[in-house]
Write an enzyme that holds these catalytic residues in place. Structure first.
Site, short mmCIF file in Angstrom:
data_model
loop_
_atom_site.label_atom_id
_atom_site.label_comp_id
_atom_site.label_asym_id
_atom_site.label_seq_id
_atom_site.Cartn_x
_atom_site.Cartn_y
_atom_site.Cartn_z
N HIS A 164 29.25 -58.41 -7.03
CA HIS A 164 29.43 -58.50 -8.47
C HIS A 164 30.89 -58.84 -8.81
CE1 HIS A 164 26.71 -57.31 -11.93
NE2 HIS A 164 27.81 -57.55 -12.60
N SER B 297 23.45 -65.63 -17.55
CA SER B 297 23.38 -64.17 -17.68
C SER B 297 22.42 -63.76 -18.79
CB SER B 297 24.78 -63.62 -18.01
OG SER B 297 24.69 -62.27 -18.42
N GLN C 121 19.31 -64.94 -14.91
CA GLN C 121 19.63 -63.62 -14.35
C GLN C 121 18.94 -62.54 -15.17
OE1 GLN C 121 22.33 -61.51 -16.07
NE2 GLN C 121 21.59 -59.83 -14.79
N GLY D 24 31.75 -64.44 -4.87
CA GLY D 24 32.85 -63.49 -4.82
C GLY D 24 34.08 -64.11 -4.17
N ARG E 159 35.17 -49.71 -14.82
CA ARG E 159 36.19 -50.74 -15.04
C ARG E 159 37.28 -50.14 -15.93
NH1 ARG E 159 31.46 -54.81 -16.10
NH2 ARG E 159 30.48 -54.69 -14.06
C1 LIG Z 1 33.08 -61.44 -16.70
C2 LIG Z 1 31.95 -61.31 -15.76
C3 LIG Z 1 30.70 -61.02 -16.23
C4 LIG Z 1 29.62 -60.91 -15.36
N1 LIG Z 1 28.38 -60.70 -15.86
C5 LIG Z 1 27.34 -60.63 -15.01
C6 LIG Z 1 26.03 -60.48 -15.51
O1 LIG Z 1 25.81 -60.44 -16.71
N2 LIG Z 1 25.02 -60.35 -14.63
C7 LIG Z 1 25.25 -60.42 -13.27
O2 LIG Z 1 24.30 -60.32 -12.49
N3 LIG Z 1 26.48 -60.60 -12.77
C8 LIG Z 1 27.51 -60.72 -13.60
N4 LIG Z 1 28.76 -60.91 -13.10
C9 LIG Z 1 28.95 -61.09 -11.65
C10 LIG Z 1 28.85 -62.58 -11.27
O3 LIG Z 1 27.52 -63.02 -11.34
C11 LIG Z 1 29.34 -62.84 -9.85
O4 LIG Z 1 28.68 -62.00 -8.94
C12 LIG Z 1 30.85 -62.69 -9.69
O5 LIG Z 1 31.52 -63.21 -10.82
C13 LIG Z 1 31.31 -63.41 -8.44
O6 LIG Z 1 32.66 -63.24 -8.25
P1 LIG Z 1 33.78 -64.33 -8.66
O7 LIG Z 1 33.97 -64.18 -10.13
O8 LIG Z 1 34.94 -63.90 -7.86
O9 LIG Z 1 33.28 -65.69 -8.29
C14 LIG Z 1 29.84 -61.05 -13.96
C15 LIG Z 1 31.12 -61.35 -13.48
C16 LIG Z 1 32.16 -61.49 -14.37
C17 LIG Z 1 33.51 -61.85 -13.82
C1 LIG Z 2 27.39 -55.51 -20.68
C2 LIG Z 2 27.53 -56.71 -19.85
C3 LIG Z 2 27.63 -56.38 -18.39
C4 LIG Z 2 27.72 -57.65 -17.67
C5 LIG Z 2 28.18 -57.52 -16.27
O1 LIG Z 2 27.40 -57.46 -15.38
C6 LIG Z 2 29.60 -57.49 -15.98
O2 LIG Z 2 30.44 -57.43 -16.88
O3 LIG Z 2 29.95 -57.52 -14.78
#
Ligand SMILES: Cc1cc2nc3c(=O)[nH]c(=O)nc-3n(C[C@H](O)[C@H](O)[C@H](O)COP(=O)(O)O)c2cc1C
Ligand SMILES: CCCCC(=O)C(=O)O
Length: 409
Positions: A277, A115, A137, A309, A192
């Site tokens: 996401h 990330s 990313q 996901g 959220r």
């Molecule tokens: C705590 C957290 C932080 C995330 N931060 C980012 C991020 O910084 N950039 C991004 O593109 N996706 C982010 N995502 C989305 C993940 O890349 C991904 O799409 C998602 O976690 C997939 O779902 P799963 O947790 O059920 O496997 C985040 C997800 C979580 C749970």
């Molecule tokens: C400020 C960080 C945002 C990261 C993100 O994409 C998430 O938490 O799902």
């Protein structure tokens, strides 16, 4: 016996166990930040339950003695069709943060998405690589300079490391950042509710050293202009910008519809990740597995298709592949692994007779997550009668109708 199942420590025998134990090791506001999503969590839940509507139809007497789980992603051969989606701020789950995640991904030979909100420098994360690929990313920001600097740093890690007292360049061996993952679904952050309720914030002094080096990001949510998301982004502009500034492959992350999969192909993206996401952006969008079923008939073979996901089991990976995905990613299992790592004690031998015990082994926790998914996936392939990943197809699945009738796909 080669096909005996691996045993695990710490009472963690599946990702659900890992979630429960890992969650118990985290502060409430961090736990809910990681585990929850947008609004009523409808999509978050459906991402997981969508997998339960499918049933696997095994074939028997298939001589699976040469079973091979390997596949390729980002031009690199990896252990099995699974890697880590980029998730922000691993140091909130474990002090070693993304370095521990990277070590585990490297040992297992799986890809890691980093990330841009990593709380550890990308150079330190990539230093742990072996032959496994990484993807950086990139969020689409108004601040183009921050994005350009990030890309330059990801590209300029020249992957040299000291080996046998010689400085060798390992870039040619395929190690390092191979792709950018453009996050397409965040012109705004989703709503959220846990973050509002818990007044979620990162600890004082925490930085995003890859995106805004030297900036205290404690007040990120309050919308500092230099950190704002780009709400004017469009397909042509984004592709022109990134093709101009990088030679790395460009993947689009956050594809929700057939129309946008078509646009990704039309604009020459190198791959797509069907993703909502993790249910954190717009609540009540469909489960990513259901979107995969729509996109595969029009996009399969024209562009690599990955999905994330709700993937929590080896059978989930098998089902996504059977429905046409080329690769699977997951985000939260790495976080839970890190958090479980807080209670793993490792014995390090100093001499043959003396050892010391170290706690807080984040790497071991993340390895546990990977090993669970790998063992489950391999077992699924063996019991379904598939010898290679390319053999996994929709003939191995049925859809379970609400009436109990199984229908062909
Ligand atoms: C705590 C957290 C932080 C995330 N931060 C980012 C991020 O910084 N950039 C991004 O593109 N996706 C982010 N995502 C989305 C993940 O890349 C991904 O799409 C998602 O976690 C997939 O779902 P799963 O947790 O059920 O496997 C985040 C997800 C979580 C749970
Ligand atoms: C400020 C960080 C945002 C990261 C993100 O994409 C998430 O938490 O799902």
């Amino acid at each position: 016996m080669a096909n005996r199942q691996r045993k695990y420590d710490n009472q963690v025998y599946c990702i659900k166990d890992l979630e429960i134990l890992g969650s118990a090791n985290m502060l409430k506001s961090y736990r809910e930040y990681y585990n929850e999503g947008a609004m009523d969590l409808i999509t978050l839940r459906e991402n997981e339950t969508a997998y339960d509507r499918y049933r696997i139809r095994p074939r028997v007497l298939r001589n699976i003695s040469d079973l091979d789980t390997a596949t390729t992603i980002f031009g690199t051969k990896v252990k099995f069709p699974f890697g880590f989606s980029p998730t922000a701020m691993h140091t909130l789950a474990h002090p070693e943060g993304e370095v521990a995640t990277s070590k585990a991904a490297a040992v297992a030979n799986i890809p890691m998405g980093l990330s841009n909100y990593s709380t550890i420098k990308l150079e330190d994360v990539i230093a742990e690589r072996r032959d496994n690929p990484y993807a950086m990313q990139v969020s689409l920001l108004k601040n183009k300079d921050a994005m350009i600097q990030l890309i330059r740093r990801a590209e300029s890690v020249y992957f040299s490391k000291v080996c046998s007292k010689q400085l060798i360049n390992t870039r040619d061996s395929g190690a390092g950042f191979k792709a950018l993952l453009l996050t397409l679904d965040v012109p705004y952050l989703g709503r959220r509710l846990n973050e509002f309720r818990n007044d979620f914030g990162v600890p004082k002094g925490m930085e995003y050293p890859n995106l805004f080096p030297g900036v205290d990001v404690t007040n990120l949510e309050d919308g500092q202009e230099s950190m704002a998301y780009d709400d004017c982004a469009d397909w042509a502009g984004v592709m022109e910008f990134f093709r101009k500034h990088t030679k790395l492959d460009i993947w689009g992350k956050g594809i929700y519809t057939v129309q946008d999969a078509e646009l990704a192909i039309e604009h020459g993206m190198d791959g797509i990740i069907i993703s909502n996401h993790g249910g954190r952006q717009l609540d009540s969008v469909p489960a990513s597995l259901d979107v995969l079923r729509e996109i595969v008939p029009v996009a399969k073979g024209r562009i690599p298709i990955a999905i994330d996901g709700g993937i929590r089991r080896g059978t989930d990976i098998f089902k996504a592949l059977a429905l046409g995905a080329d690769f699977c990613f997951a985000g939260r299992p790495a976080i839970w692994g890190l958090a479980v790592g807080r209670s793993i004690q490792s014995k390090i031998y100093i001499t043959l007779t003396r050892f010391t015990t170290i706690k807080y082994n984040g790497q071991k926790g993340v390895e546990l997550a990977i090993n669970l998914l790998y063992d489950e996936f391999k077992t699924t392939m063996a019991l379904a009668g598939c010898r290679s990943v390319t053999e996994i197809g929709k003939e191995y699945l049925s859809l379970l109708q609400p009436t109990g009738v199984l229908s062909k796909l």
